[in-house]
Every structure is written in C-alpha cells, then in structure tokens.
Scaffold this active site. Structure first.
Site, mmCIF file in Angstrom:
data_model
loop_
_atom_site.group_PDB
_atom_site.id
_atom_site.type_symbol
_atom_site.label_atom_id
_atom_site.label_comp_id
_atom_site.label_asym_id
_atom_site.label_seq_id
_atom_site.Cartn_x
_atom_site.Cartn_y
_atom_site.Cartn_z
ATOM 1 N N ASP A 1 0.818 -1.270 0.085
ATOM 2 C CA ASP A 1 0.137 0.002 0.124
ATOM 3 C C ASP A 1 0.802 1.166 -0.066
ATOM 4 O O ASP A 1 1.960 1.346 0.796
ATOM 5 C CB ASP A 1 -0.829 -0.165 1.244
ATOM 6 N N LYS B 1 -2.740 5.984 -4.214
ATOM 7 C CA LYS B 1 -3.962 6.796 -3.925
ATOM 8 C C LYS B 1 -3.675 8.347 -4.518
ATOM 9 O O LYS B 1 -2.725 8.550 -4.860
ATOM 10 C CB LYS B 1 -4.232 7.103 -2.475
#
Length: 304
Positions: A36, A66
């Site tokens: 992540d 993101k």
C-alpha cells in the site's frame, strides 16, 4: 486482493524515503504480496524498485496507491505521474485518498490560505472526482477503484451519481475504533473494508486485555490485533521495517469467540491516527462534514 498489506508511509525525511525500498524488498521476500502506497507518501518509486528487485512476477503482486486531495482536477495526469514514479504499467487499486477537494497550487500537498487554514476547492466535490476515477478505470491503467476516509454519509452522497461502486473503503480501524455500523453498511453494499492504523499503535497494543490475550496465545499483541481484523472479515495495512516482525505479522491465528468479544468490548470510538486540529477540523473539514462520530468520552468532558 491479499488481505494483509504492507504499508509504506515513512514520513517526509529524505533518509527514510531513501531506504524504503530495502525494507519493502525484505517484506516481499517474507511473503507479502500486497503493498500500500500513495501519491502523498513519496514512496511509489521505492515500491516499484522493490518490486523489480524481488523478481516476483508483477501479476502475482497487488499494488495500491491513492490520488492526492490536491490532484482532483487532474486525476488522469496524477495517475500517469504515479505510474511513472513507480515504473509500473498499472496499479491494482486506485483510491481517492480523502473526500476533501483542495486547490492545486505550486504542487503543495496541503495548500494553505494566508491565515493557515486549508485551501479547499469548494467549486467541486468528490462526485466530480469519482467521475474522473471511473474514466481511469476504463483506461485499464488501474484494475479497480475505491475510496479512503469516507463514511456512510459521504458514501451515500457518492453513490447518488456513481456508475461504479467503490471496490474498497480504506479507513482508520482498530479495537478502539471498531466502526461496526460502517462495516455492516459496506458489507451490504459489497464494498471491501481495509483497515489502516490497524494495530492502534501502542495505545491498543499495550491495553491490558490485548497483553493478556497475547500471553494466552503465546503471540505478540500485534498478532492478536491483526488476527481480530481478519476474523471480522476486513483487510488491513500493517507496517514494519524489521524483517523478523514483517514475517511475524503475517502469522495470524484464530481467536476463540469469547476472546473476540473481549476485544470487541474495547471500542471507544477513539481515533488515534487522524485527530482534529485546534479548529476541530481534519484537513479543513469538520467531523460532521466528514460524517465521523465524535468520541463519546470527549463529548461528555466538553459538557463539564
């Protein structure tokens, strides 16, 4: 999607960023297959470097990144920059990092007004952002799209115009912030929940109940908390730069039902990662606008 992801946030220090690829590589060697990262973290390049050094086929890995909240007017361009930084052809999951929409100004990640407040772009909202996210999904440069730090309130607003339901919701989630209502809502909508700040830091790891359970099962407090998450059916992001702890954190156990209930009872609706500033806001938004509930204890103290 592998349910345990290795987080890559290291702060903004150049030394920390420079050595990130080395411990990301040890994590891949330890068995992690989900990493992540985020545009705001500055570690997309380190993630890509670790992937290449590992020799693991790209198809066997799951990489999440993101969209920064000041890039909402340039979603396609921002994604292309993230892919270039990582040296990858695609991401498996692309998340809207925050529901807030900020002004894009001189590449400042958190642009500020002269009075120090966050420079929000109130001419757009996350529904507009999501339309652009749906376009990059169609491009094939991301395999799925989702959101982070959203609530039932903001998700309901998003779904009013969304053509694609978010695949994933990533939120702060741990025994002190169990988010039961939101978890059930997402389950009903088919949205996978992934926890960040999953261990609850030392506050949770050092809780007497967690410590006692770690002794009972002969594991670490971190393993107890991570096992609780997996038992609830959520994914999680955990982080360690230490090779032995990286391996340890992959070893979850099955908790007895009565022990799960003991951990459930620790819920205080207490945020440990994202706390409001002196104006009671998180990146320019109040808890009410975010759709976040105030901690009951704090509300009681405020009345005294």
């Amino acid at each position: 999607m592998p349910c345990i992801a290795l987080g890559s946030w290291v702060g903004t220090g150049p030394k920390e960023l420079a050595r990130a690829s080395s411990w990301l590589l040890t994590a891949l060697e330890a068995g992690y297959r989900h990493i992540d990262t985020a545009g705001l973290y500055g570690t997309e390049g380190a993630v890509g470097e670790a992937v290449r050094q590992s020799g693991i086929p790209r198809k066997d890995l799951y990489i999440t990144t993101k969209l920064p909240f000041h890039h909402t007017r340039r979603v396609r361009e921002s994604l292309d920059e993230s892919l270039e930084h990582a040296g990858l052809d695609y991401f498996d999951l692309y998340l809207v990092h925050w529901p807030q929409v900020m002004v894009y100004k001189n590449k400042q990640p958190v642009p500020l007004n002269p009075d120090g407040s966050v420079m929000l772009d109130e001419t757009r909202d996350f529904n507009d952002t999501w339309k652009e996210m749906e376009k990059v999904l169609a491009s094939g440069k991301v395999k799925s799209i989702g959101v982070s730090n959203f609530s039932i309130k903001t998700l309901e607003q998003l779904l009013k115009t969304a053509k694609v339901t978010p695949a994933v919701l990533q939120i702060e989630l741990h025994p002190y912030l169990a988010q039961n209502e939101l978890l059930q809502w997402c389950k009903d909508k088919g949205i996978t929940v992934v926890a960040y700040a999953a261990t609850g830091y030392a506050s949770v790891r050092e809780d007497p109940i967690i410590v006692a359970l770690a002794k009972k099962y002969d594991v670490t407090p971190t393993q107890i908390v991570l096992s609780w998450h997996i038992g609830r059916g959520t994914g999680l992001v955990t982080k360690s730069e230490n090779a032995s702890r990286q391996k340890e954190n992959l070893k979850v156990i099955e908790l007895h039902e009565e022990d799960t209930r003991r951990i459930d009872a620790l819920d205080k609706n207490r945020r440990l990662c994202m706390r409001p500033d002196k104006q009671g806001k998180v990146f320019g938004w109040t808890f009410d606008r975010l759709g976040w509930q105030e901690e009951k204890v704090l509300q009681t103290e405020a009345k005294l």
